[in-house]
Write a protein that holds these residues in place. Structure first.
Motif, PDB file in Angstrom:
ATOM      1  N   ALA A  43       6.847  -3.370  -2.277  1.00  0.00           N
ATOM      2  CA  ALA A  43       5.807  -2.933  -3.215  1.00  0.00           C
ATOM      3  C   ALA A  43       5.158  -1.642  -2.714  1.00  0.00           C
ATOM      4  CB  ALA A  43       4.767  -4.042  -3.385  1.00  0.00           C
ATOM      5  N   CYS A  44       4.903  -1.552  -1.416  1.00  0.00           N
ATOM      6  CA  CYS A  44       4.324  -0.314  -0.874  1.00  0.00           C
ATOM      7  C   CYS A  44       5.268   0.861  -1.083  1.00  0.00           C
ATOM      8  CB  CYS A  44       4.022  -0.487   0.618  1.00  0.00           C
ATOM      9  SG  CYS A  44       2.658  -1.630   0.954  1.00  0.00           S
ATOM     10  N   ALA A  45       6.566   0.627  -0.905  1.00  0.00           N
ATOM     11  CA  ALA A  45       7.530   1.700  -1.138  1.00  0.00           C
ATOM     12  C   ALA A  45       7.482   2.148  -2.595  1.00  0.00           C
ATOM     13  CB  ALA A  45       8.933   1.227  -0.772  1.00  0.00           C
ATOM     14  N   ALA A  46       7.360   1.182  -3.506  1.00  0.00           N
ATOM     15  CA  ALA A  46       7.265   1.533  -4.924  1.00  0.00           C
ATOM     16  C   ALA A  46       6.041   2.414  -5.173  1.00  0.00           C
ATOM     17  CB  ALA A  46       7.194   0.256  -5.763  1.00  0.00           C
ATOM     18  N   ILE A  47       4.945   2.051  -4.568  1.00  0.00           N
ATOM     19  CA  ILE A  47       3.712   2.834  -4.754  1.00  0.00           C
ATOM     20  C   ILE A  47       3.882   4.246  -4.194  1.00  0.00           C
ATOM     21  CG2 ILE A  47       1.298   2.957  -3.988  1.00  0.00           C
ATOM     22  CD1 ILE A  47       1.449  -0.228  -4.173  1.00  0.00           C
ATOM     23  N   ARG A  48       4.538   4.360  -3.033  1.00  0.00           N
ATOM     24  CA  ARG A  48       4.843   5.689  -2.496  1.00  0.00           C
ATOM     25  C   ARG A  48       5.721   6.468  -3.477  1.00  0.00           C
ATOM     26  NH1 ARG A  48       4.481   6.724   3.186  1.00  0.00           N
ATOM     27  NH2 ARG A  48       3.642   4.987   4.403  1.00  0.00           N
TER      28      ARG A  48
END
Lengths: 234, 234, 234, 234, 234, 234, 234, 234
Positions: free
Chosen positions: G207-212
């Motif tokens: 999810a953090c990668a998606a936000i990045r």
């Protein structure tokens, strides 16, 4: 939240095998939902890796719907097909600790109506135990061999018979047995030609492979696609 | 710079085995220096893992000092002991690719004057090949079994005979044979009791273990410490 | 369902070692059945890996039939042979955590009537502890060395004595000890010649190897095949 | 295209160690550029892992700028510091095949002006070889031990001396030596307290650790930050 | 049966470190016996890996003899040395889960009377946290860095300071952290020169290495052998 | 025999990336056939892992059709798109040995017309080298970080910037670097949130991931499915 | 003793993601302290890997402060951002056992106010299940695919869509599934270009990668550094 | 010295498969001897893993006796059986680099007279390539799937067809492909029921498994043992 189960009902038509419910890692609610779906559609269904505590955690109605066999950790919803005729598959186990995996294979074969023969505790440390079954074993189109530790039985059997030999490495043993990896690698690196293997402790998979090899899946899907079925064997 | 070689000349007195020169990773100069030391002291010396190119890279004088055997990659300086009497050790190899390792064991036994018997190409894919030697194999105090791939032969032999069975896993095979690790793990996880193993491809080590088991090292060091030697066997 | 136990009663005649019951992974019913068979045939039988909870789960009659030793997790049915004469085997342990594995070896040797000597807590971090036993250790035809962690004791002992040195790597340690794999690899990659090894934590196997090396199995099977037995050693 | 080299010239001021050029995987052009930069700035520079073929592939001017030592695969640009006083570091190697790695450590120590003592071929298979240096070894603040195979020498030395013992596992050996991993794991799982280790075959790193332990880096950077330097030892 | 404990009482004289009792895998009886021996000889003794349940299982007298610290799982018998002067060692932890291992190092240093500084929760995901300690860290002869997951903190610190940097990889993390192996490999493969490492979760070992590097072991053993002690640092 | 090449010509329409020809393991005939197909269809095509010897083995006509770049081992058939505007991707390499992998990423980005910025030799052993680019790096939607050995640079960069950080572990290093596995595991076990990774040495894959993240693939396929394209970034 | 928590409060400004509290290995006291700090500063905070027993062990006040979701083992302090607009991320799970990991991703996205779409139980054994979502999946800038066992779904999805595909391998399965390593390696070795992966079971990281990738982190930090934010997508 | 070859001539009668000569690790003399034996007995014989250099090293007479196929590295002595009727086996390869392994399977099937169908370059990155063969593939009793990298094709095919699916993982790929281990593990951990696998790159073994599954070995050995042969299929 919507259903968390999305069963593959077309699988029997497609490949001759219905979807089995692998219970490890599923919640009691999820398992019970799968059982209810099968009952509502009047389908037979096989459940695998249902440990006794997991069975005990199911709602009473779900438990009542199951034909449960603790040693093999399998359960069946509805009536399985009737096995008929001579056994087409032999399930051979090396040691007593390998029995539960062998039984998972036998229960799966029974679910699909395939007659089978069980031969137990014939590890190679006493070679006479397997040799006395040599002539009989040559008669089966498929021989499933279940062994842990060093898995020497796989190569010995594959060197004796001409049918399809499916190795099921088990996690029996300790240390260098590496939780079944040594038996698995032994099956793969065997000096006997044409030996095949499934995953560690996967008695269910070996039985499915036997069913594929016996042409059941080909026959059934062939019916759906208009092709003539291959002749049954044995 | 001072000598880079520091040989353990007391080893025979201590453990009944002299120091062998493991040639892998040594420069030609270092190998030649070891040979010269042995010659100067009038000692017999065994060299292992001397590949043909490494042999060819030695100075002519060093080459001339050696009894070199390319298949086993071993060489001997000076006269080895004479083997006498009945064979006490059998060296059994599973396949043709295992022969060089078996030969390393045989050359080592010969260096120490131990008579041995070679039995080749008896892998379990054709089980009759080993079974026809069953009665003979029971006579040897030590049986060295050399096998790669799945190493099933180790367990089969250890289930047939009562002498010490020393497994030598080899790097024969590919993929899941994992450069000898599968055969090694098979030896360690064997269902047959009392099987022991040495490192992958270590025919030299298996022969040294046989010599230890035959009591040669105990006898010789016992002589030095005033204890009566055990009776020779066989 | 038929019996799930298929004991190899001919093993003593064949290899001089009777079948031991490895209890890990067996149900209490299966273990009790094996005990009952031994009693019915008036045989002595060794059970290994019988944890205290597994012992406690046995029926009272089965418990009563056993001489049970919790530290080594071994049990004996019937009367073992009497050990006589001077010890022929030394069992050396590196640390206190290695003691249970050493005891499994000692109990197995005792079951077969082999006198043995135990030397404890002599790890190489205090080298004087093993060095003070150097002369004594040279007298034994077989030295079993039990060590975990880095397993340095195997090479140190094998460099000091000429008898057969059998390494038993243990799962003592953590992290890079890798549950015994580091000690196992250390035994296999040892710079000392002729060291052999058995599986991690396999004290039983090391004792069986000692019995093989002492010629007990050769002698007994030889009797069956009409060959003269080798002279006993020590 | 801009320069592909971005040297860390502040490193000596920061940590007391200058950047060494690790030549493996660099093109001759890149190595030559680094040499030219050092010459242009009148800096001494150490190059490691410069194989003879890589040295031969350098332009003539670059070759001429180097003090090259083939066995250790190291080269030096410019004048290293002069080593003075008594040796503060001992470099101990287990076998002849471990010499190149030990030499890399010695060359690195010399580059930084640290006097050192080399002790060769003292593996534990002949324990007397290391024991005869026991008293001497206790005098060094740092002992670097270089060993492959089973790496038993690390624990033996760390049990004998009180200085910092830095293990350098080497890739010497085969099979279960696992290209240095077994010796590495042996160093990490050692029963001797306070043993530290560097990467496999990393003689350069061990020497740098010795220099850190001797307080050279603390002293030099302390000078830059206004703190009193610790007294030199030895 | 004779005592199962064989303590190495000469170790302090030999290497400046006394034997610590590693409690994992020892029975309460064995731990209590070690405590009683220390009390009888009036020695201070450190115990490591004493989990709260293991502490609770000790006899009351043994519990009363201990200064027990649950987070670090360490206990001390008798009075440790008094720490004096400025801290010589910094113990840096990357995250909260690494604290118990850092505390084991701190307790060990305190046992030997070495003053130390703790710096917590400075992982590289927020690089400013470690950078704000940069100048302070350069003052310590030894910096112990405790980190799990990817272990990036080891290289970052070793690039900033000139003292000896000892990495303690921890088993913090999951999946690809591989129970500490990834942090361990990161320490070994670091691009920063002269970083050394100990086993996963081995805070005790890192503290012992610090004591060795500070010359405590050299000084004390030197006193015993008549050599002048090196000047204390800091 | 029919063609052995079955190119996926619809891939650009489907996912915005055309099929690249991975040349490792392909024969010169197969590579040349792929080039000929691209020329016949007037398509641009990227070839990766084309070593200089493999390039040299191609027929002259195939060589002439290629824009070949030896360091990155990439070649292009036909005209790549023109890169326009500000760089959207930064490619950061830790050391000189990581350059070829970084160049593979840069060449792939160029093939797809994505402007990029290269920053070289900024490994964490000299932390100031990456810190001086901190503000600039925060501007890029995607940062590709190429590092081997312990891969600490991945976590350091992901803790500094908010764009997508794609790690490319490389096989730079030796021993515990494990041919890139340590850097790979470090990327996966990173303490910095949201770091993603591709396979070892896979500069091509990282560039494709950047293109996916920049929405190029979504835009192009969206055109085919009638959906409004997302606004370009940067 | 001072606080053991050192939160990175500047992280949102720096990279657009706030520090999440990873609860595994933290004591209830430490978790409660982190919650109290967030409340005192009036910050929203995400907690991950908070097992039901760990939640139950928290003080009542801490429990009351949390929005706790047992299946995903996540909890939130304070009010998360409101998700608005069309979903930008799809979270696709292969089987029922993969649901908890998918839910961790969904809860993380919700915490940051990113609308998302969940698609469940679409493993490749019944390929029609994923194919019926093909057109829809092409619309998302980011697709998170959660799968265990052999992880074939990663490659299948990455071959169908042009957005960023983030694989989350799970530990679902047994034996050769190797606790998620097989699915992880499958993601890394995929034949589909530009697939990226995070650690095993790391739904939070995906999810953090998606936000990045959606540019949230770039935009927010850009605001702090005076650079124009990239246009939002979708 | 006696012959080093001990061929298993009874194997066809026993299991319906003759012994093939695995040429890797055999000397030219040994291979030539095997060829001569086959010619002397007028037998057909299959040779596998005969690399072009190994072929070139054979004596001219041996070369002349062979029908050699370089891509598959197979050779045949004598006349193979004639393949008749409709193909019963499909051999499906994922990529161009997998072709040599697929060809080894095809050559083995041809040697035994089994008609087969080859389908190439249908990896899942472009799923339409395999889907367009879906109906055809359902007709074969046995489908051999040859794939490297992540091996996703195995599960996709096994989910589409009902015949026996035999996976042949190949060593195609790099890094996390782990020389074929990832594809192997993917086959074993597949979510599709009844998939079986052979060793990495073992096209020969897959063909032998197909022959076993088709009942050829059962039929032939049945003839020898007096049992009625099963009906041929297809």
């Amino acid at each position: 939240m919507a259903s968390e189960i999305n069963l593959d009902f077309d699988r029997p038509e497609r490949i001759g095998l219905s979807e089995a419910v692998f219970c490890l890692g599923k919640t009691p609610t999820q398992v019970a939902e799968a059982i209810a779906i099968a009952q509502a559609r009047n389908l037979s269904m096989l459940l695998t890796r249902l440990d006794p505590p997991a069975f005990a955690a199911l709602p009473a109605a779900a438990q009542a719907a199951l034909d449960y066999d603790p040693p093999s950790r399998t359960a069946v919803v509805g009536a399985p097909r009737r096995a008929e005729g001579e056994p087409l598959v032999a399930v051979v186990t090396a040691g007593t600790s390998d029995l539960p995996v062998g039984r998972e294979a036998l229960r799966t074969l029974a679910f699909y109506g395939v007659a089978a023969r069980e031969i137990v505790d014939v590890g190679v440390a006493g070679l006479w135990r397997i040799l006395k079954h040599e002539q009989e074993l040559r008669r089966y189109p498929v021989v499933i061999v279940v062994a842990g530790m060093e898995g020497a039985l796989f190569s010995v059997v594959a060197g004796l018979v001409g049918g399809l030999v499916v190795a099921v490495p088990t996690s029996t043993g300790y240390g260098a047995a590496r939780r079944g990896e040594t038996a698995l690698h032994a099956a793969l690196a065997s000096c006997a030609p044409g030996l095949v293997t499934v995953n560690i402790d996967n008695g269910y998979g070996a039985a499915c492979a036997a069913i594929r090899a016996l042409g059941r899946g080909v026959r059934e899907t062939a019916a759906a696609s208009g092709r003539a079925a291959p002749a049954a064997r044995g």
